[in-house]
Design a protein around this motif. Structure first.
Motif, PDB file in Angstrom:
ATOM      1  N   ARG A 142       0.679  -1.055   0.026  1.00 26.70           N
ATOM      2  CA  ARG A 142      -0.140  -0.202  -0.049  1.00 26.70           C
ATOM      3  C   ARG A 142       0.743   1.202   0.015  1.00 26.70           C
ATOM      4  N   ILE A 143       0.573   2.157  -0.761  1.00 25.09           N
ATOM      5  CA  ILE A 143       1.072   3.636  -0.747  1.00 25.09           C
ATOM      6  C   ILE A 143       0.755   4.173   0.385  1.00 25.09           C
ATOM      7  N   PHE A 144       1.346   4.237   1.530  1.00 22.59           N
ATOM      8  CA  PHE A 144       1.076   5.193   2.697  1.00 22.59           C
ATOM      9  C   PHE A 144       1.380   6.520   2.329  1.00 22.59           C
ATOM     10  N   VAL A 145       0.747   7.764   2.556  1.00 22.30           N
ATOM     11  CA  VAL A 145       1.228   8.993   2.653  1.00 22.30           C
ATOM     12  C   VAL A 145       1.808   9.719   3.522  1.00 22.30           C
ATOM     13  N   PRO A 146       2.712  10.627   3.453  1.00 21.85           N
ATOM     14  CA  PRO A 146       2.985  11.286   2.214  1.00 21.85           C
ATOM     15  C   PRO A 146       4.130  10.225   1.590  1.00 21.85           C
ATOM     16  N   ASP A 147       4.280  10.138   0.482  1.00 23.19           N
ATOM     17  CA  ASP A 147       5.287   9.190  -0.368  1.00 23.19           C
ATOM     18  C   ASP A 147       6.155  10.142  -1.323  1.00 23.19           C
ATOM     19  N   VAL A 148       7.405  10.116  -1.082  1.00 25.16           N
ATOM     20  CA  VAL A 148       8.386  10.833  -1.784  1.00 25.16           C
ATOM     21  C   VAL A 148       9.523  10.022  -2.488  1.00 25.16           C
ATOM     22  N   SER A 149       9.829  10.103  -3.603  1.00 24.98           N
ATOM     23  CA  SER A 149      10.555   9.545  -4.446  1.00 24.98           C
ATOM     24  C   SER A 149      11.328  10.265  -5.335  1.00 24.98           C
ATOM     25  N   ILE A 150      12.980  10.216  -5.252  1.00 22.79           N
ATOM     26  CA  ILE A 150      13.495  10.880  -6.251  1.00 22.79           C
ATOM     27  C   ILE A 150      13.927   9.789  -7.213  1.00 22.79           C
ATOM     28  N   VAL A 151      13.814  10.131  -8.480  1.00 21.40           N
ATOM     29  CA  VAL A 151      13.971   9.340  -9.787  1.00 21.40           C
ATOM     30  C   VAL A 151      14.992   9.974 -10.656  1.00 21.40           C
ATOM     31  N   LYS A 152      15.860   8.974 -11.152  1.00 18.86           N
ATOM     32  CA  LYS A 152      16.664   9.562 -12.038  1.00 18.86           C
ATOM     33  C   LYS A 152      16.869   8.606 -13.358  1.00 18.86           C
ATOM     34  N   ASN A 153      16.357   9.059 -14.501  1.00 22.39           N
ATOM     35  CA  ASN A 153      16.440   8.200 -15.608  1.00 22.39           C
ATOM     36  C   ASN A 153      15.583   6.883 -15.498  1.00 22.39           C
ATOM     37  N   GLY A 154      14.411   7.038 -14.895  1.00 24.25           N
ATOM     38  CA  GLY A 154      13.406   5.913 -14.566  1.00 24.25           C
ATOM     39  C   GLY A 154      13.848   4.915 -13.300  1.00 24.25           C
ATOM     40  N   LYS A 155      14.829   5.464 -12.697  1.00 22.40           N
ATOM     41  CA  LYS A 155      15.321   4.374 -11.548  1.00 22.40           C
ATOM     42  C   LYS A 155      15.105   5.296 -10.081  1.00 22.40           C
ATOM     43  N   ILE A 156      14.497   4.496  -9.135  1.00 23.46           N
ATOM     44  CA  ILE A 156      14.489   5.373  -7.908  1.00 23.46           C
ATOM     45  C   ILE A 156      15.629   5.377  -7.016  1.00 23.46           C
ATOM     46  N   ILE A 157      16.365   6.628  -7.047  1.00 23.28           N
ATOM     47  CA  ILE A 157      17.738   6.717  -6.290  1.00 23.28           C
ATOM     48  C   ILE A 157      17.524   7.229  -4.968  1.00 23.28           C
ATOM     49  N   GLY A 158      16.379   7.464  -4.541  1.00 27.60           N
ATOM     50  CA  GLY A 158      16.048   7.698  -3.124  1.00 27.60           C
ATOM     51  C   GLY A 158      14.675   7.862  -2.695  1.00 27.60           C
ATOM     52  N   ARG A 159      14.296   7.515  -1.565  1.00 31.45           N
ATOM     53  CA  ARG A 159      12.926   7.664  -1.268  1.00 31.45           C
ATOM     54  C   ARG A 159      12.975   8.318   0.264  1.00 31.45           C
ATOM     55  N   TYR A 160      12.142   9.138   0.749  1.00 27.18           N
ATOM     56  CA  TYR A 160      12.028   9.912   1.948  1.00 27.18           C
ATOM     57  C   TYR A 160      11.370   8.584   2.779  1.00 27.18           C
ATOM     58  N   LYS A 161      12.133   8.429   4.090  1.00 26.87           N
ATOM     59  CA  LYS A 161      11.748   7.330   4.962  1.00 26.87           C
ATOM     60  C   LYS A 161      11.588   8.034   6.467  1.00 26.87           C
ATOM     61  N   GLU A 162      10.252   7.851   6.854  1.00 30.94           N
ATOM     62  CA  GLU A 162       9.995   8.628   8.146  1.00 30.94           C
ATOM     63  C   GLU A 162      10.814   7.775   9.343  1.00 30.94           C
ATOM     64  N   GLU A 163      11.361   8.343  10.198  1.00 30.51           N
ATOM     65  CA  GLU A 163      11.963   8.034  11.291  1.00 30.51           C
ATOM     66  C   GLU A 163      10.905   7.051  12.253  1.00 30.51           C
ATOM     67  N   SER A 164      11.256   6.004  12.817  1.00 30.61           N
ATOM     68  CA  SER A 164      10.532   5.276  13.802  1.00 30.61           C
ATOM     69  C   SER A 164      10.544   5.884  14.805  1.00 30.61           C
ATOM     70  N   THR A 165       9.500   6.311  15.926  1.00 25.56           N
ATOM     71  CA  THR A 165       9.344   6.780  17.003  1.00 25.56           C
ATOM     72  C   THR A 165       8.890   5.651  18.164  1.00 25.56           C
ATOM     73  N   GLY A 166       8.386   4.902  17.631  1.00 26.55           N
ATOM     74  CA  GLY A 166       7.814   3.835  18.677  1.00 26.55           C
ATOM     75  C   GLY A 166       6.644   4.013  19.343  1.00 26.55           C
ATOM     76  N   ASP A 167       6.172   5.244  18.819  1.00 24.39           N
ATOM     77  CA  ASP A 167       4.776   5.695  19.587  1.00 24.39           C
ATOM     78  C   ASP A 167       3.766   6.055  18.253  1.00 24.39           C
ATOM     79  N   ASP A 168       3.069   4.992  18.204  1.00 23.39           N
ATOM     80  CA  ASP A 168       1.844   5.204  16.965  1.00 23.39           C
ATOM     81  C   ASP A 168       1.078   6.064  16.955  1.00 23.39           C
ATOM     82  N   ASN A 169       1.098   6.880  18.225  1.00 25.07           N
ATOM     83  CA  ASN A 169      -0.233   7.888  18.446  1.00 25.07           C
ATOM     84  C   ASN A 169       0.643   9.434  18.270  1.00 25.07           C
ATOM     85  N   ILE A 170       1.847   9.261  17.724  1.00 26.81           N
ATOM     86  CA  ILE A 170       2.503  10.673  17.662  1.00 26.81           C
ATOM     87  C   ILE A 170       1.925  11.538  16.656  1.00 26.81           C
ATOM     88  N   THR A 171       1.573  12.888  17.139  1.00 28.05           N
ATOM     89  CA  THR A 171       1.149  13.793  15.937  1.00 28.05           C
ATOM     90  C   THR A 171       2.456  14.272  15.092  1.00 28.05           C
TER      91      THR A 171
END
Length: 196
Positions: A142-171
Motif C-alpha cells: 500500500r502507498i502510505f502518504v506522504p510518499d516521496v521518491s527521487i527518480v533519475k532516468n526511470g530509476k528510484i535513487i532515493g525515497r523519504y523514509k520517516e524515522e520510527s518513534t515507537g509511538d503509534d499515536n504521535i502527531t
C-alpha cells in the motif's frame, strides 16, 4: 406632429435599449464563472498546503506524467493529499530541500481517490513502488502518504523514509522536532543533489 413623432421614436429607442440592457445583465449573471487559468501551480498548492512557501516548487502532474517519470524520467515525485496532516508537514521540508538544491519542480499527484478506488493508476504506482512499500492489514502493498521518491532516468535513487518513534499515536506537530527536520532536509538534499 413632427415633435410628437420624434418623441415617440426616442421613447421607443430608450425603452428597447433599457430592455436589452436588463436582458444582457441577467444573461451574463447567469453564465457559469470559469475559474481563472492564471493561478499558478505554486499558488494553487499553497492554497491546499499552507505550510509551504509562496514560491514553492510544486507542480500538479497528471497520472501519465507521474508514471512516465517512474518509467524513464527524472524528478522528485510527491504523492499525497491535502487532508493528510503528515503530507502537510512534509511538503514544507521537501520544498525547502528542492529550493536549496536548485530543483525547479516537485511533481505532485493527489492519490486519495485513486487509492480509495484502487484504480488502474494506483495499481500501476503500487507495482512500480512495491519493493519499498509497507503492507496493509491484509498483507497487500500500500502507498502510505506522504510518499516521496527521487527518480533519475526511470530509476528510484532515493525515497523519504520517516524515522520510527515507537509511538503509534504521535502527531505531526510532536514528530517534527528541529533535529528531525534537519535530518530530513539532509536526507532529501542528498538524494536531490544526484539529479544534477
Amino acid at each position: 406632429m413632427n415633435k410628437k413623432v420624434v418623441a415617440i421614436i426616442l421613447g421607443i429607442i430608450i425603452l428597447v435599449g433599457a430592455i436589452f440592457g436588463l436582458w444582457y445583465n441577467k444573461r451574463s449573471s447567469e453564465q457559469p464563472k470559469t475559474p481563472s487559468t492564471n493561478v499558478s501551480d505554486s499558488a494553487k498548492f499553497k492554497s491546499e498546503y499552507p505550510r509551504v512557501a509562496a514560491n514553492n516548487r510544486f507542480v500538479y502532474a497528471s497520472d501519465k506524467e507521474i508514471l512516465d517519470i517512474f518509467d524513464n524520467g527524472s524528478g522528485v515525485v510527491f504523492l499525497g493529499f491535502p487532508q493528510c496532516p503528515w503530507c502537510q508537514h512534509l511538503s514544507e521540508h521537501v520544498d525547502r530541500a528542492a529550493r536549496t538544491e536548485g530543483v525547479d519542480k516537485i511533481y505532485y499527484l493527489n492519490i486519495r481517490d485513486a487509492r480509495a478506488s484502487n484504480n488502474e493508476v494506483y495499481q500501476k504506482l503500487v507495482k512500480k513502488l512495491e519493493p519499498y512499500l509497507e503492507k496493509d492489514k491484509n498483507g497487500n502493498p500500500r502507498i502510505f502518504v506522504p510518499d516521496v521518491s527521487i527518480v533519475k532516468n526511470g530509476k528510484i535513487i532515493g525515497r523519504y523514509k520517516e524515522e520510527s518513534t515507537g509511538d503509534d499515536n504521535i502527531t505531526p506537530d510532536k514528530y517534527w522536532t528541529n533535529e528531525r527536520i534537519e535530518r530530513t532536509l539532509s536526507q532529501l538534499r542528498g538524494f536531490m543533489s544526484q539529479l544534477k
